[in-house]
Design an enzyme around this catalytic site. Structure first.
Site, mmCIF file in Angstrom:
data_model
loop_
_atom_site.group_PDB
_atom_site.id
_atom_site.type_symbol
_atom_site.label_atom_id
_atom_site.label_comp_id
_atom_site.label_asym_id
_atom_site.label_seq_id
_atom_site.Cartn_x
_atom_site.Cartn_y
_atom_site.Cartn_z
ATOM 1 N N LYS A 111 0.858 -1.196 0.000
ATOM 2 C CA LYS A 111 0.000 0.000 0.000
ATOM 3 C C LYS A 111 0.885 1.233 0.000
ATOM 4 O O LYS A 111 2.028 1.178 0.432
ATOM 5 C CB LYS A 111 -0.903 0.021 1.238
ATOM 6 C CG LYS A 111 -2.138 0.860 1.096
ATOM 7 C CD LYS A 111 -3.269 0.082 0.465
ATOM 8 C CE LYS A 111 -4.567 0.844 0.472
ATOM 9 N NZ LYS A 111 -5.715 -0.026 0.211
HETATM 10 P P1 NAD Z 1 -12.951 7.776 -2.502
HETATM 11 O O1 NAD Z 1 -11.868 8.758 -2.587
HETATM 12 O O2 NAD Z 1 -13.675 7.423 -3.752
HETATM 13 O O3 NAD Z 1 -14.034 8.239 -1.430
HETATM 14 C C1 NAD Z 1 -13.654 8.595 -0.131
HETATM 15 C C2 NAD Z 1 -14.867 9.157 0.572
HETATM 16 O O4 NAD Z 1 -14.503 9.415 1.937
HETATM 17 C C3 NAD Z 1 -15.375 10.469 -0.014
HETATM 18 O O5 NAD Z 1 -16.774 10.420 -0.103
HETATM 19 C C4 NAD Z 1 -14.943 11.503 1.026
HETATM 20 O O6 NAD Z 1 -15.818 12.616 1.106
HETATM 21 C C5 NAD Z 1 -15.038 10.695 2.299
HETATM 22 N N1 NAD Z 1 -14.259 11.302 3.370
HETATM 23 C C6 NAD Z 1 -12.984 11.746 3.330
HETATM 24 N N2 NAD Z 1 -12.647 12.312 4.500
HETATM 25 C C7 NAD Z 1 -13.722 12.184 5.296
HETATM 26 C C8 NAD Z 1 -14.008 12.570 6.630
HETATM 27 N N3 NAD Z 1 -13.088 13.173 7.382
HETATM 28 N N4 NAD Z 1 -15.237 12.296 7.136
HETATM 29 C C9 NAD Z 1 -16.170 11.680 6.396
HETATM 30 N N5 NAD Z 1 -15.967 11.294 5.117
HETATM 31 C C10 NAD Z 1 -14.757 11.550 4.576
HETATM 32 O O7 NAD Z 1 -12.296 6.475 -1.829
HETATM 33 P P2 NAD Z 1 -12.794 4.969 -1.909
HETATM 34 O O8 NAD Z 1 -12.022 4.290 -2.970
HETATM 35 O O9 NAD Z 1 -14.275 4.921 -1.914
HETATM 36 O O10 NAD Z 1 -12.244 4.401 -0.521
HETATM 37 C C11 NAD Z 1 -12.987 4.505 0.683
HETATM 38 C C12 NAD Z 1 -12.467 3.497 1.688
HETATM 39 O O11 NAD Z 1 -12.605 2.191 1.136
HETATM 40 C C13 NAD Z 1 -10.994 3.624 2.055
HETATM 41 O O12 NAD Z 1 -10.811 3.253 3.392
HETATM 42 C C14 NAD Z 1 -10.316 2.626 1.145
HETATM 43 O O13 NAD Z 1 -9.076 2.192 1.630
HETATM 44 C C15 NAD Z 1 -11.351 1.512 1.158
HETATM 45 N N6 NAD Z 1 -11.267 0.593 0.029
HETATM 46 C C16 NAD Z 1 -11.343 1.031 -1.238
HETATM 47 C C17 NAD Z 1 -11.286 0.116 -2.286
HETATM 48 C C18 NAD Z 1 -11.442 0.527 -3.710
HETATM 49 O O14 NAD Z 1 -11.517 -0.361 -4.577
HETATM 50 N N7 NAD Z 1 -11.538 1.797 -4.047
HETATM 51 C C19 NAD Z 1 -11.120 -1.244 -2.009
HETATM 52 C C20 NAD Z 1 -11.066 -1.651 -0.681
HETATM 53 C C21 NAD Z 1 -11.151 -0.736 0.332
#
Ligand code: NAD
Length: 426
Positions: A111
């Site tokens: 990561k």
């Molecule tokens: P993204 O950037 O598309 O979305 C992130 C979201 O988090 C946004 O809506 C943002 O407004 C919100 N956010 C940021 N700071 C915040 C705060 N302080 N309070 C409340 N909301 C807040 O990211 P994503 O890809 O959707 O990832 C979200 C989570 O899922 C992360 O923890 C990531 O590691 C995990 N994840 C993502 C994937 C993937 O395929 N994208 C896979 C597994 C896990």
């Protein structure tokens, strides 16, 4: 930086180690293997200069942590966020090792990311930051060595820039193989149909498995979502299809609620016009961020950042199930409170594994020069998550333990077996 922020940030890797030690004790993990897995293998920190739009030079810091590659190449996302640091990268890389093992994938865990707020940069600046970061990482990534993917604030466009930069620098005359150094690429650039929705789809597949096991009919059940980006939106999209009702959402622009239901598609269309934020959505009421956590609901889906459910709000949560879309949303102390309250948790390393499974399909598709249909992707994804869920449940029953500890044990048993079979070189 306030002490509170520092405490939260250093807490992420501590949480991983707490969870790891709990599972290792429970299963009596081999002491040598325990030492190996308690450590990361490589921690790469790069500082690199980028020319800004106004002609000035900025120096950025990027990270890539490779936790373990016993099962296959390192795999895991790149995040662009001010909270990215070595502690967060170590925690997230370690979770990726467990996640890949639980999902039965031939991958290890990695990561990384850059410590920036991408909203402060123009598209051209972000492209140059991304390309220069890729160049700085050099041979520390590779299509059979370490394969990054999207995470918070990174997307298919950023993957396309990484792919192009890596292939151009590595092998300008023969680019095709090296273009596959990342997954989550745009579909026409070698991406997988459905990779965008893979994580959210997987979250809902896991929720459906939990519902079936607990005789819960999802139709009419209420849910709240923190984070309405890739994972949060797609999870809401698929849960809505099951007849469940979205009643509150929180993101970095604030919290909104509507007891009569929020249409995920309408909210997504609104967010696209509002720099991705849900704040100000006219078909819901604004609520305080603290109120969001108190909303009575059946399912809570954290899908934003780590350490969001802590001792500060764990007692307030009124859900039956927490389905962890985000990585590390619940810290160790909060989990104790939540489990005592009888709230079920589908842990991140199982619940959000649809993302890495989708990435694996993209990698396979690229290696075989194939193009898969989205129906085929979602069917295969469904099968893999269902199998992983069943394995975790049967492990939880075997060890009489919670799902997170069981998920760790599934991963650790596999890794222990591999180290015992191969031994430790020399
Ligand atoms: P993204 O950037 O598309 O979305 C992130 C979201 O988090 C946004 O809506 C943002 O407004 C919100 N956010 C940021 N700071 C915040 C705060 N302080 N309070 C409340 N909301 C807040 O990211 P994503 O890809 O959707 O990832 C979200 C989570 O899922 C992360 O923890 C990531 O590691 C995990 N994840 C993502 C994937 C993937 O395929 N994208 C896979 C597994 C896990």
């Amino acid at each position: 930086m306030s002490n509170e922020t520092e405490k939260k940030r250093t807490g992420m890797y501590e949480n991983v180690m707490h969870e790891f030690n709990k599972a290792a004790d429970k299963m009596n993990l081999d002491p040598g293997v325990r030492k190996i897995l308690a450590s990361t293998q490589n921690e790469i920190v790069v500082h690199f200069p980028v020319k800004m739009d106004d002609g000035s030079i900025e120096v950025f810091t990027g990270y890539r942590v490779q936790h373990n590659n016993a099962l296959g190449p390192y795999k895991g996302g790149l995040r662009y966020h001010p909270t990215v640091d070595i502690d967060a990268a170590k925690a997230l890389a370690t979770w990726m090792t467990w996640k890949s093992a639980i999902a039965g994938l031939p991958y290890g865990g990695g990561k990384g990311g850059i410590q920036i707020d991408p909203s402060k940069y123009s598209k051209g600046e972000l492209e140059r930051i991304t390309r220069r970061f890729t160049y700085a990482l050099g041979d520390n990534i590779g299509p059979d060595y370490d394969i990054p993917a999207p995470d918070v604030n990174t997307n298919a466009q950023i993957m396309a820039w990484i792919s192009d930069t890596y292939a151009s620098a590595k092998s300008p005359a023969n680019r095709s193989v090296n273009l596959h150094v990342v997954t989550g690429k745009p579909v026409v650039s070698g991406g997988l149909a459905g990779r965008d929705r893979a994580t959210g789809f997987g979250v809902v597949t896991a929720i459906k498995k939990w519902a079936k096991k607990n005789n819960v009919d999802l139709n009419g059940k209420t849910y709240i979502v923190q984070g309405f980006g890739n994972v949060g939106y797609w999870a809401a999209h698929f849960l809505h299809k099951e007849g469940a009702k979205l009643i509150a959402v929180q993101d970095h622009t604030g919290s909104i609620a509507n007891a009569n239901g929020i249409d995920p598609e309408e909210l997504s269309a609104y967010a696209k016009t509002n720099k991705g934020g849900v704040g100000g959505f006219e078909k819901a009421q604004k609520i305080e961020n603290a109120e969001f956590w108190k909303t009575p609901c059946d399912i809570l889906i954290p899908a934003a950042l780590g350490n969001q459910i802590t001792v500060d709000n764990a007692n307030e949560i009124k859900a039956t199930l927490i389905a962890e879309g985000a990585n590390g949303p619940t810290d160790a102390a909060a989990e104790e409170i939540i489990l005592k309250k009888g709230i079920h948790i589908i842990p991140d390393i199982l619940c959000n594994s649809g993302g890495v499974i989708g990435s694996y399909f993209e990698w396979l598709q690229n290696k075989r020069a194939e193009i898969w249909k989205i129906e085929e992707v979602l069917e295969k994804l469904n099968d893999k998550i269902e199998t992983a869920f069943d394995n975790v449940v049967s492990c939880a029953e075997r060890y009489k333990t919670d799902y997170r500890t069981a998920a760790y044990i599934v991963a650790l048993e596999k890794l222990e077996q591999v180290y015992k079979e191969r031994g430790v070189f020399p």
